[in-house]
Scaffold this motif. Structure first.
Motif, PDB file in Angstrom:
ATOM      1  N   VAL A  23       0.832  -1.204   0.000  1.00 43.83           N
ATOM      2  CA  VAL A  23       0.000   0.000   0.000  1.00 43.83           C
ATOM      3  C   VAL A  23       0.867   1.255   0.000  1.00 43.83           C
ATOM      4  O   VAL A  23       0.371   2.360   0.168  1.00 43.83           O
ATOM      5  CB  VAL A  23      -0.947   0.024   1.215  1.00 43.83           C
ATOM      6  N   GLU A  24       2.170   1.056  -0.181  1.00 44.93           N
ATOM      7  CA  GLU A  24       3.081   2.196  -0.275  1.00 44.93           C
ATOM      8  C   GLU A  24       4.039   1.984  -1.439  1.00 44.93           C
ATOM      9  O   GLU A  24       4.117   0.896  -1.996  1.00 44.93           O
ATOM     10  CB  GLU A  24       3.866   2.375   1.025  1.00 44.93           C
ATOM     11  N   GLY A  25       4.759   3.022  -1.766  1.00 47.52           N
ATOM     12  CA  GLY A  25       5.712   2.937  -2.861  1.00 47.52           C
ATOM     13  C   GLY A  25       5.165   3.572  -4.124  1.00 47.52           C
ATOM     14  O   GLY A  25       3.991   3.927  -4.197  1.00 47.52           O
ATOM     15  N   ALA A  28       2.053   1.987  -5.718  1.00 51.12           N
ATOM     16  CA  ALA A  28       0.860   2.249  -4.918  1.00 51.12           C
ATOM     17  C   ALA A  28       0.418   3.698  -5.072  1.00 51.12           C
ATOM     18  O   ALA A  28      -0.784   3.991  -5.115  1.00 51.12           O
ATOM     19  CB  ALA A  28       1.130   1.920  -3.447  1.00 51.12           C
ATOM     20  N   ASP A  29       1.383   4.586  -5.171  1.00 50.74           N
ATOM     21  CA  ASP A  29       1.058   6.005  -5.351  1.00 50.74           C
ATOM     22  C   ASP A  29       0.306   6.206  -6.669  1.00 50.74           C
ATOM     23  O   ASP A  29      -0.707   6.897  -6.722  1.00 50.74           O
ATOM     24  CB  ASP A  29       2.330   6.858  -5.355  1.00 50.74           C
ATOM     25  N   LEU A  32      -3.194   4.676  -6.348  1.00 53.62           N
ATOM     26  CA  LEU A  32      -4.101   5.508  -5.553  1.00 53.62           C
ATOM     27  C   LEU A  32      -4.504   6.750  -6.330  1.00 53.62           C
ATOM     28  O   LEU A  32      -5.672   7.161  -6.317  1.00 53.62           O
ATOM     29  CB  LEU A  32      -3.435   5.891  -4.229  1.00 53.62           C
ATOM     30  N   LEU A 107      -8.915   0.202  -3.061  1.00 53.94           N
ATOM     31  CA  LEU A 107      -8.958   1.639  -2.777  1.00 53.94           C
ATOM     32  C   LEU A 107      -9.016   1.872  -1.273  1.00 53.94           C
ATOM     33  O   LEU A 107      -8.300   2.726  -0.732  1.00 53.94           O
ATOM     34  CB  LEU A 107     -10.177   2.271  -3.448  1.00 53.94           C
ATOM     35  N   ARG A 108      -9.854   1.112  -0.594  1.00 55.90           N
ATOM     36  CA  ARG A 108      -9.950   1.263   0.858  1.00 55.90           C
ATOM     37  C   ARG A 108      -8.613   0.962   1.522  1.00 55.90           C
ATOM     38  O   ARG A 108      -8.205   1.646   2.463  1.00 55.90           O
ATOM     39  CB  ARG A 108     -11.043   0.344   1.415  1.00 55.90           C
ATOM     40  N   LEU A 110      -5.638   1.275   0.187  1.00 55.03           N
ATOM     41  CA  LEU A 110      -4.675   2.331  -0.126  1.00 55.03           C
ATOM     42  C   LEU A 110      -4.951   3.585   0.700  1.00 55.03           C
ATOM     43  O   LEU A 110      -4.024   4.202   1.222  1.00 55.03           O
ATOM     44  CB  LEU A 110      -4.728   2.663  -1.629  1.00 55.03           C
ATOM     45  N   VAL A 111      -6.212   3.938   0.810  1.00 59.36           N
ATOM     46  CA  VAL A 111      -6.557   5.105   1.613  1.00 59.36           C
ATOM     47  C   VAL A 111      -6.268   4.819   3.088  1.00 59.36           C
ATOM     48  O   VAL A 111      -5.768   5.680   3.813  1.00 59.36           O
ATOM     49  CB  VAL A 111      -8.035   5.493   1.415  1.00 59.36           C
ATOM     50  N   LEU A 114      -2.684   5.332   4.240  1.00 64.75           N
ATOM     51  CA  LEU A 114      -2.126   6.691   4.331  1.00 64.75           C
ATOM     52  C   LEU A 114      -1.846   7.056   5.786  1.00 64.75           C
ATOM     53  O   LEU A 114      -2.490   6.553   6.694  1.00 64.75           O
ATOM     54  CB  LEU A 114      -3.091   7.706   3.716  1.00 64.75           C
TER      55      LEU A 114
END
Lengths: 114, 114
Positions: A23-25, A28-29, A32, A107-108, A110-111, A114
């Motif tokens: 969910v990062e990187g 992922a950016d 998102l 999406l959930r 990824l959000v 954050l």
DNA sequence: TTAGCTCATCGTATATCAACGATGACTGCC
DNA sequence: GGCAGTCATCGTTGATATACGATGAGCTAA
């Protein structure tokens, strides 16, 4: 079910397999940003909600629900489809749209990441 | 702390009061669209992540982290600020940016409400 | 006061978006 | 085959978005 109602034509039960992508990187950016951009218009938010509420929806039904021309709705549907948020299955002369549950979950995630 | 490091200049502990606004309806749709649109660019996603990771950030630090001109970064910061996702507190010649935790929570609630 | 630093804003060029009507592709029915 | 219905695509227009360099505003230190 009647002819004007979307049915179980598309949207299979959606076997729940976990999404193991980070969910990062950078990827992922991008992901998102792509999903967010697709939701970045009120009409598209409404479309997604409609598809969720009715589980599936014929394109014509969506046009009836929105104060927009058919071509404009079709364009919004394309944006959502290109982002992977929805799917459109051809059913004779009609097209049955439905949400992609895993995209929504993604999406959930990824959000939430954050 | 050094002069080039953001500190506790902004971003107070953020008292956790619940957001009672609905996650559906026209207003919620507009809100979700606005927040999503703001996140609808990879650079802005990166900025938000950076602010979260470092808790707060001087504008110059953000510019250093991104392959974009200072004016472009400033523009992205304005988009995020206009959407209510971040805040910018002036600290002498510098500006300390930080995320608005309640906006992030609100976004999660809205996405979760889909 | 002057100089230097930081950041926002301006002006500009290009690209993308959003909306519409018109048209075309495809299906199913007569 | 021909026709009606459904939806995607095309072409166009006006509005926004994105990127940059240049400039300006505001603070600090000398």
């Amino acid at each position: 079910m009647t002819a004007t109602q979307a049915s179980e034509l598309c949207c299979p039960p959606a076997k729940d397999q976990a999404d193991l992508r980070p969910v990062e990187g950078d990827e992922a950016d991008e992901e998102l940003a792509t999903l967010s951009k697709a939701l970045g218009h009120p009409a598209r938010v409404k479309i997604v909600r409609l598809l969720i509420r009715k589980n599936a929806c014929i394109c014509g039904e969506i046009v009836d629900e929105l104060p927009l021309a058919q071509s404009t709705v079709s364009q919004h549907l394309k944006v959502l489809k290109d982002a992977g948020l929805i799917r459109g299955d051809v059913d004779g002369p009609r097209v049955c749209y439905c949400v992609e549950p895993h995209a929504l979950r993604r999406l959930r995630a990824l959000v939430g990441g954050l």
